[in-house]
Write a protein that holds these residues in place. Structure first.
Motif, mmCIF file in Angstrom:
data_model
loop_
_atom_site.group_PDB
_atom_site.id
_atom_site.type_symbol
_atom_site.label_atom_id
_atom_site.label_comp_id
_atom_site.label_asym_id
_atom_site.label_seq_id
_atom_site.Cartn_x
_atom_site.Cartn_y
_atom_site.Cartn_z
ATOM 1 N N CYS A 46 0.808 -1.226 0.000
ATOM 2 C CA CYS A 46 0.000 0.000 0.000
ATOM 3 C C CYS A 46 0.839 1.273 0.000
ATOM 4 C CB CYS A 46 -0.930 0.012 1.200
ATOM 5 S SG CYS A 46 -2.004 -1.435 1.271
ATOM 6 N N THR A 47 1.928 1.276 0.760
ATOM 7 C CA THR A 47 2.716 2.504 0.899
ATOM 8 C C THR A 47 3.520 2.842 -0.354
ATOM 9 O OG1 THR A 47 4.450 1.259 2.023
ATOM 10 C CG2 THR A 47 2.851 2.410 3.417
ATOM 11 N N GLN A 48 3.429 2.014 -1.396
ATOM 12 C CA GLN A 48 4.005 2.381 -2.689
ATOM 13 C C GLN A 48 3.285 3.614 -3.228
ATOM 14 O OE1 GLN A 48 5.048 -1.857 -4.642
ATOM 15 N NE2 GLN A 48 3.858 -0.552 -5.883
ATOM 16 N N CYS A 49 1.979 3.663 -3.005
ATOM 17 C CA CYS A 49 1.158 4.749 -3.549
ATOM 18 C C CYS A 49 0.490 5.595 -2.469
ATOM 19 C CB CYS A 49 0.056 4.179 -4.440
ATOM 20 S SG CYS A 49 0.667 3.189 -5.813
ATOM 21 N N HIS A 50 0.217 5.015 -1.329
ATOM 22 C CA HIS A 50 -0.515 5.701 -0.265
ATOM 23 C C HIS A 50 0.400 6.038 0.898
ATOM 24 C CE1 HIS A 50 -4.265 4.654 -2.257
ATOM 25 N NE2 HIS A 50 -3.776 3.457 -2.433
ATOM 26 N N VAL A 51 0.090 7.135 1.551
ATOM 27 C CA VAL A 51 0.884 7.604 2.682
ATOM 28 C C VAL A 51 0.079 7.398 3.958
ATOM 29 C CG1 VAL A 51 2.002 9.627 3.685
ATOM 30 C CG2 VAL A 51 1.954 9.337 1.214
ATOM 31 N N PRO A 52 0.671 6.839 5.006
ATOM 32 C CA PRO A 52 -0.049 6.728 6.271
ATOM 33 C C PRO A 52 -0.488 8.108 6.754
ATOM 34 C CG PRO A 52 1.966 5.452 6.351
ATOM 35 C CD PRO A 52 2.012 6.273 5.092
ATOM 36 N N GLN A 53 -1.650 8.165 7.379
ATOM 37 C CA GLN A 53 -2.183 9.442 7.836
ATOM 38 C C GLN A 53 -1.889 9.662 9.313
ATOM 39 O OE1 GLN A 53 -6.330 9.618 6.923
ATOM 40 N NE2 GLN A 53 -5.986 9.354 4.742
ATOM 41 N N ALA A 54 -1.681 10.920 9.639
ATOM 42 C CA ALA A 54 -1.494 11.311 11.036
ATOM 43 C C ALA A 54 -2.016 12.727 11.195
ATOM 44 C CB ALA A 54 -0.020 11.254 11.416
ATOM 45 N N TYR A 55 -2.591 13.021 12.329
ATOM 46 C CA TYR A 55 -3.086 14.362 12.594
ATOM 47 C C TYR A 55 -1.956 15.161 13.230
ATOM 48 C CZ TYR A 55 -7.547 12.307 11.510
ATOM 49 O OH TYR A 55 -8.562 11.666 10.855
ATOM 50 N N THR A 56 -1.274 15.929 12.393
ATOM 51 C CA THR A 56 -0.123 16.715 12.848
ATOM 52 C C THR A 56 -0.225 18.137 12.306
ATOM 53 O OG1 THR A 56 1.207 16.130 10.923
ATOM 54 C CG2 THR A 56 1.369 14.672 12.831
ATOM 55 N N GLU A 57 0.659 18.992 12.760
ATOM 56 C CA GLU A 57 0.744 20.346 12.242
ATOM 57 C C GLU A 57 1.261 20.304 10.804
ATOM 58 O OE1 GLU A 57 -0.077 23.295 13.761
ATOM 59 O OE2 GLU A 57 -0.928 22.027 15.331
ATOM 60 N N VAL A 58 0.834 21.258 9.999
ATOM 61 C CA VAL A 58 1.303 21.358 8.625
ATOM 62 C C VAL A 58 2.788 21.699 8.645
ATOM 63 C CG1 VAL A 58 1.036 22.621 6.463
ATOM 64 C CG2 VAL A 58 -0.968 22.078 7.842
#
Length: 67
Positions: A46-58
């Protein structure tokens, strides 16, 4: 290398219980359009195309506007 941990939540078996998005039908097709019962090996990492999500500051500001 032997197991895709993304599918423990997002796979067919658990996506409803975990409230995760299920992979689209296109992920269950071969390059020739043949339907598969499991995710295609070309889409397995999956991480070939998708990035894990996290709620962080920009990290970098963005002022882009679509016109």
């Amino acid at each position: 290398l032997q197991e895709n941990s993304c599918l423990s939540c997002h796979g067919k078996k658990n996506f409803k219980e975990t409230n995760a998005v299920r992979p689209p039908k296109s992920h269950y097709l071969t390059r020739d359009g043949e339907k598969l019962r499991k995710i295609s090996t070309s889409r397995y990492f999956c991480t070939q195309c998708h990035v894990p999500q996290a709620y962080t500051e920009v990290l970098v500001g963005n002022t882009f506007r679509n016109q």
